[in-house]
Write a protein that holds these residues in place. Structure first.
Motif, short mmCIF file in Angstrom:
data_model
loop_
_atom_site.label_atom_id
_atom_site.label_comp_id
_atom_site.label_asym_id
_atom_site.label_seq_id
_atom_site.Cartn_x
_atom_site.Cartn_y
_atom_site.Cartn_z
N THR A 56 -1.22 -10.26 10.39
CA THR A 56 -1.39 -8.91 10.95
C THR A 56 -2.18 -7.99 10.02
O THR A 56 -2.43 -6.83 10.37
CB THR A 56 -0.02 -8.28 11.22
N LEU A 57 -2.57 -8.49 8.84
CA LEU A 57 -3.26 -7.64 7.87
C LEU A 57 -4.78 -7.78 8.00
O LEU A 57 -5.30 -8.85 8.31
CB LEU A 57 -2.84 -8.02 6.45
N ASP A 58 -5.45 -6.67 7.76
CA ASP A 58 -6.91 -6.64 7.79
C ASP A 58 -7.38 -5.92 6.53
O ASP A 58 -7.07 -4.74 6.31
CB ASP A 58 -7.41 -5.90 9.03
N ILE A 59 -8.11 -6.62 5.67
CA ILE A 59 -8.55 -6.04 4.41
C ILE A 59 -9.46 -4.84 4.63
O ILE A 59 -9.59 -3.97 3.75
CB ILE A 59 -9.27 -7.12 3.56
N MET A 60 -10.04 -4.75 5.82
CA MET A 60 -10.90 -3.60 6.12
C MET A 60 -10.09 -2.32 6.30
O MET A 60 -10.64 -1.23 6.28
CB MET A 60 -11.71 -3.89 7.39
N ASP A 61 -8.78 -2.47 6.48
CA ASP A 61 -7.90 -1.30 6.60
C ASP A 61 -7.30 -0.88 5.27
O ASP A 61 -6.39 -0.04 5.24
CB ASP A 61 -6.77 -1.61 7.59
N GLY A 72 -8.11 9.56 7.52
CA GLY A 72 -6.86 8.99 7.98
C GLY A 72 -6.86 8.68 9.46
O GLY A 72 -7.75 9.11 10.21
N THR A 73 -5.86 7.93 9.89
CA THR A 73 -5.74 7.57 11.30
C THR A 73 -4.26 7.54 11.68
O THR A 73 -3.40 7.23 10.85
CB THR A 73 -6.37 6.19 11.59
N THR A 74 -3.98 7.87 12.92
CA THR A 74 -2.59 7.89 13.39
C THR A 74 -1.99 6.49 13.47
O THR A 74 -0.78 6.34 13.62
CB THR A 74 -2.51 8.54 14.78
N GLY A 79 -0.75 6.09 5.56
CA GLY A 79 -1.84 5.38 4.93
C GLY A 79 -1.54 3.91 4.69
O GLY A 79 -0.51 3.39 5.13
N THR A 80 -2.45 3.25 3.98
CA THR A 80 -2.30 1.83 3.66
C THR A 80 -2.52 1.61 2.17
O THR A 80 -3.06 2.48 1.47
CB THR A 80 -3.30 0.97 4.45
N ASP A 81 -2.11 0.42 1.69
CA ASP A 81 -2.30 0.10 0.27
C ASP A 81 -3.58 -0.72 0.10
O ASP A 81 -4.40 -0.84 1.02
CB ASP A 81 -1.08 -0.62 -0.28
N GLU A 82 -3.74 -1.32 -1.08
CA GLU A 82 -4.98 -2.03 -1.39
C GLU A 82 -5.13 -3.32 -0.60
O GLU A 82 -6.22 -3.90 -0.56
CB GLU A 82 -5.06 -2.32 -2.89
N ARG A 85 -1.79 -3.00 3.94
CA ARG A 85 -0.42 -2.91 4.48
C ARG A 85 -0.05 -1.46 4.76
O ARG A 85 -0.34 -0.57 3.96
CB ARG A 85 0.58 -3.53 3.50
N ASP A 86 0.61 -1.24 5.86
CA ASP A 86 1.07 0.09 6.24
C ASP A 86 2.13 0.58 5.26
O ASP A 86 3.15 -0.08 5.05
CB ASP A 86 1.64 0.04 7.67
N VAL A 87 1.90 1.74 4.66
CA VAL A 87 2.82 2.26 3.64
C VAL A 87 4.18 2.60 4.26
O VAL A 87 5.22 2.32 3.65
CB VAL A 87 2.20 3.49 2.95
#
Length: 307
Positions: A56-61, A72-74, A79-82, A85-87
């Motif tokens: 489910t992870l995308d490095i582009m995010d 940012g996005t809803t 936010g996300t980490d490096e 991953r959803d914080v």
């Protein structure tokens, strides 16, 4: 069923319930603590994403700021980490690990401390001396040093492929071993008072065994202060686990706690990704603070000198 309803009504009208209702900060802290525990327990149900499922992870995010910040996005409110991953989801899953480690460590230290405290207080003599001197030696070492020691022993005894898998239990053991003394001292003091009372003497005259006297008569009369210590110790255990994880002695990245998340985000603070460590840190503060407020209230309520 009617007896259960009657007991609930009696509890609701008791002095304890009245003092709880008359303390808004405690009510608020209890509500916050209950909410955090429920969110952690149901992380797999309420978390927007599964931060530990590679599919489910995308490095582009990666490194997306919170929703209200520029860029940012809803989809990712905090936010996300490096790694993308959803914080918010990471906090919910990490908080569950932190709470589980804290509760297990307190339960371990409570069991160990209560058992040794009962033995020392009831039998006295050289048994009491040995247990209490061991406790004095224990208190001369900080928790972190004990954790280093236990971690080193675990690395020697465990195969390399099992070290990360067993880290959860090693952390519990490190915190639990470091915190048993306060339970032992409290129970020992109460036991030394209780063993001189008439009901204990009557039980001995009736040929009741020492184990039954300790378990059935003395232990119930010493459990009140222990519960207060356990509540206060939960906050300390959660904070200790976070410190150990921040130093690299706690939970691994595959089983991240709040401390592990803070450590991961700390490396990116200078890069401007402040949200990766700030929000897990805020969750840790909120969790420990609410536990401490409830624990302080219990200590004041159950202390007869303050009534």
């Amino acid at each position: 069923m009617s007896e259960l309803i009657l007991k609930i009504r009696q509890l609701g009208s008791s002095d304890l319930a009245w003092r709880f209702r008359s303390s808004p900060p405690v009510i608020f802290a209890t509500a916050v603590l209950a909410l955090l525990v429920l969110c952690a327990a149901g992380a797999n149900l309420i978390a927007p994403h599964n931060p530990f499922d590679p599919a489910t992870l995308d490095i582009m995010d990666a490194r997306i700021p919170p929703a209200w910040a520029d860029g940012g996005t809803t989809k990712y409110l905090l936010g996300t980490d490096e790694q993308g991953r959803d914080v918010l989801s990471s906090i919910l899953y990490g908080m569950r690990i932190s709470i589980l480690v804290g509760m297990a460590a307190v339960l371990f230290s409570l069991t160990m401390g209560v058992t040794l405290g009962l033995i020392a207080g009831y039998f006295g003599g050289w048994i009491d001396t040995i247990i209490m001197r061991l406790g004095d030696v224990q208190l001369s070492f900080p928790t972190i040093m004990i954790a280093f020691f236990i971690d080193g022993i675990a690395k020697i005894l465990m195969p390399i492929d099992m070290r990360e898998e067993m880290r959860f239990y090693v952390v519990i053991l490190a915190i639990g071993v470091a915190d048993w003394v306060q339970f032992a001292r409290t129970v020992r003091a109460s036991t030394m008072i209780e063993r001189r009372k008439d009901y204990v003497a009557a039980a001995r005259i009736s040929k009741v065994g020492s184990l039954r006297i300790v378990a059935s008569h003395i232990l119930p009369n010493t459990i009140g202060p222990v519960l207060v210590l356990a509540t206060l110790g939960l906050g300390v255990a959660i904070l200790t686990e976070a410190i150990l994880s921040f130093l690299g002695l706690g939970m691994p990245p595959s089983q991240p706690s709040l401390g592990t998340l803070i450590r991961a985000g700390n490396d990116l603070l200078l890069s401007g990704e402040w949200w990766i460590s700030l929000f897990p840190g805020a969750a840790l503060v909120l969790l420990v603070l609410s536990v401490n407020i409830v624990g302080d209230w219990l200590r004041d309520v159950l202390n007869p000198r303050l009534r």
